[in-house]
Motif scaffolding. Structure first.
Motif, PDB file in Angstrom:
ATOM      1  N   ASP A  41       2.055  -2.381  -9.342  1.00  0.00           N
ATOM      2  CA  ASP A  41       1.959  -3.799  -8.994  1.00  0.00           C
ATOM      3  C   ASP A  41       2.924  -4.160  -7.873  1.00  0.00           C
ATOM      4  O   ASP A  41       2.554  -4.855  -6.917  1.00  0.00           O
ATOM      5  N   GLU A  42       4.161  -3.658  -7.971  1.00  0.00           N
ATOM      6  CA  GLU A  42       5.158  -3.944  -6.937  1.00  0.00           C
ATOM      7  C   GLU A  42       4.762  -3.323  -5.602  1.00  0.00           C
ATOM      8  O   GLU A  42       4.926  -3.936  -4.542  1.00  0.00           O
ATOM      9  N   TYR A  43       4.249  -2.098  -5.650  1.00  0.00           N
ATOM     10  CA  TYR A  43       3.839  -1.436  -4.411  1.00  0.00           C
ATOM     11  C   TYR A  43       2.683  -2.187  -3.757  1.00  0.00           C
ATOM     12  O   TYR A  43       2.653  -2.356  -2.541  1.00  0.00           O
ATOM     13  N   ALA A  44       1.746  -2.654  -4.581  1.00  0.00           N
ATOM     14  CA  ALA A  44       0.604  -3.409  -4.059  1.00  0.00           C
ATOM     15  C   ALA A  44       1.047  -4.728  -3.433  1.00  0.00           C
ATOM     16  O   ALA A  44       0.395  -5.236  -2.506  1.00  0.00           O
ATOM     17  N   LYS A  45       2.165  -5.277  -3.919  1.00  0.00           N
ATOM     18  CA  LYS A  45       2.684  -6.535  -3.381  1.00  0.00           C
ATOM     19  C   LYS A  45       3.463  -6.331  -2.086  1.00  0.00           C
ATOM     20  O   LYS A  45       3.827  -7.306  -1.427  1.00  0.00           O
ATOM     21  N   ARG A  50      11.605   2.733  -2.032  1.00  0.00           N
ATOM     22  CA  ARG A  50      13.055   2.547  -2.189  1.00  0.00           C
ATOM     23  C   ARG A  50      13.357   1.272  -2.974  1.00  0.00           C
ATOM     24  O   ARG A  50      14.225   1.264  -3.855  1.00  0.00           O
ATOM     25  N   ASP A  51      12.643   0.198  -2.646  1.00  0.00           N
ATOM     26  CA  ASP A  51      12.823  -1.065  -3.368  1.00  0.00           C
ATOM     27  C   ASP A  51      12.507  -0.889  -4.851  1.00  0.00           C
ATOM     28  O   ASP A  51      13.236  -1.376  -5.722  1.00  0.00           O
ATOM     29  N   ILE A  52      11.405  -0.188  -5.129  1.00  0.00           N
ATOM     30  CA  ILE A  52      10.989   0.020  -6.515  1.00  0.00           C
ATOM     31  C   ILE A  52      12.008   0.874  -7.251  1.00  0.00           C
ATOM     32  O   ILE A  52      12.358   0.590  -8.399  1.00  0.00           O
ATOM     33  N   SER A 112      -9.626  -0.165  -9.807  1.00  0.00           N
ATOM     34  CA  SER A 112      -9.398  -1.001  -8.619  1.00  0.00           C
ATOM     35  C   SER A 112      -7.942  -0.970  -8.186  1.00  0.00           C
ATOM     36  O   SER A 112      -7.637  -0.877  -6.988  1.00  0.00           O
ATOM     37  N   VAL A 113      -7.023  -1.033  -9.152  1.00  0.00           N
ATOM     38  CA  VAL A 113      -5.595  -0.986  -8.830  1.00  0.00           C
ATOM     39  C   VAL A 113      -5.233   0.383  -8.260  1.00  0.00           C
ATOM     40  O   VAL A 113      -4.516   0.492  -7.258  1.00  0.00           O
ATOM     41  N   VAL A 119      -5.086   3.507  -0.972  1.00  0.00           N
ATOM     42  CA  VAL A 119      -5.410   3.056   0.388  1.00  0.00           C
ATOM     43  C   VAL A 119      -4.139   2.593   1.100  1.00  0.00           C
ATOM     44  O   VAL A 119      -3.900   2.920   2.272  1.00  0.00           O
ATOM     45  N   LEU A 120      -3.300   1.842   0.390  1.00  0.00           N
ATOM     46  CA  LEU A 120      -2.050   1.361   0.973  1.00  0.00           C
ATOM     47  C   LEU A 120      -1.119   2.521   1.330  1.00  0.00           C
ATOM     48  O   LEU A 120      -0.459   2.500   2.365  1.00  0.00           O
ATOM     49  N   ARG A 121      -1.069   3.537   0.466  1.00  0.00           N
ATOM     50  CA  ARG A 121      -0.213   4.692   0.717  1.00  0.00           C
ATOM     51  C   ARG A 121      -0.619   5.407   1.999  1.00  0.00           C
ATOM     52  O   ARG A 121       0.228   5.821   2.800  1.00  0.00           O
ATOM     53  N   LYS A 122      -1.910   5.540   2.233  1.00  0.00           N
ATOM     54  CA  LYS A 122      -2.394   6.193   3.456  1.00  0.00           C
ATOM     55  C   LYS A 122      -2.045   5.371   4.693  1.00  0.00           C
ATOM     56  O   LYS A 122      -1.628   5.903   5.714  1.00  0.00           O
ATOM     57  N   LYS A 123      -2.227   4.046   4.587  1.00  0.00           N
ATOM     58  CA  LYS A 123      -1.911   3.172   5.718  1.00  0.00           C
ATOM     59  C   LYS A 123      -0.423   3.227   6.054  1.00  0.00           C
ATOM     60  O   LYS A 123      -0.035   3.323   7.223  1.00  0.00           O
TER      61      LYS A 123
END
Length: 213
Positions: A41-45, A50-52, A112-113, A119-123
């Motif tokens: 959830d935090e990564y998606a936000k 490092r923050d996590i 979905s999550v 997708v975000l990790r690749k970007k």
């Protein structure tokens, strides 16, 4: 061995973070699986690994091995672990021809999550590579020296991490095949924005005050 794989029984070492073993099968651990959901959830936000990591440590969450300190690699491993999406791969290396099997397991995340985060990790990975190839200029380049070894500080600008000045001694530990004979123990980082502002404001204050100048 084939039967154990086909029956979905766990035959690895310790279960992944978020699971426990019951009758040699993975079962969702309610007390730790919530942190898997938190990490995704935090990564998606928009939070960085490092923050996590820092957040988990601050909250007193322990790793799968019961350690209080999380590494960034541990967080990245969780973000790429297919178990949370309901399956994982097993290779039967003892067969006449090594065969890969897909084994189902209880999912912790919705599809979905899981897909959104991948997708975000690749970007972000592409963005980090692109930024690492860019040349940056730094306000205090050639002025800041390390108090430990005397080397000039380097600058670092990376996606999702704070920009910092740092001593490059570790990067130059090996030069022309020979170990650096004067290693530096300075592991401190200085945030670029705050450091630049502090130095610039100090210079202005000195110039304004004639007796200091």
């Amino acid at each position: 061995r084939f039967n154990r794989v086909s029956e979905g029984k766990w035959h690895g070492g310790s279960p992944p973070f978020g699971y426990i073993l019951e009758d040699k099968r993975l079962v969702v651990n309610e007390s730790t699986s919530k942190w898997v959901e938190y990490i995704y959830d935090e990564y998606a936000k928009g939070a960085s690994t490092r923050d996590i990591r820092n957040s988990l440590v601050a909250k007193g969450v322990k790793t799968a091995r019961g350690k209080e300190f999380w590494s960034i690699g541990s967080v990245e491993k969780i973000l790429s672990n297919t178990h949370y999406n309901g399956s994982y791969k097993v290779v039967d290396s003892k067969a006449s021809e090594p065969t890969e099997y897909t084994v189902s397991c209880p999912r912790i995340l919705s599809e979905s999550v899981w897909t959104q985060v991948q997708v975000l990790r690749k970007k972000r990975s592409k963005s980090r590579v692109r930024n690492s190839n860019q040349k940056h200029s730094y306000f205090l380049k050639g002025f800041l020296k390390c108090g430990g070894c005397g080397r000039f500080f380097h600058g670092r600008i990376q996606e999702r991490q704070y920009d910092a000045y740092y001593c490059p001694s570790k990067e130059r530990r090996w030069v022309k095949g020979q170990e650096d004979d004067s290693p530096c123990t300075n592991n401190r980082y200085m945030r670029i924005e705050e450091t630049d502002k502090l130095v610039w404001s100090t210079v202005l204050d000195v110039l304004r005050d004639s007796n200091q100048y």
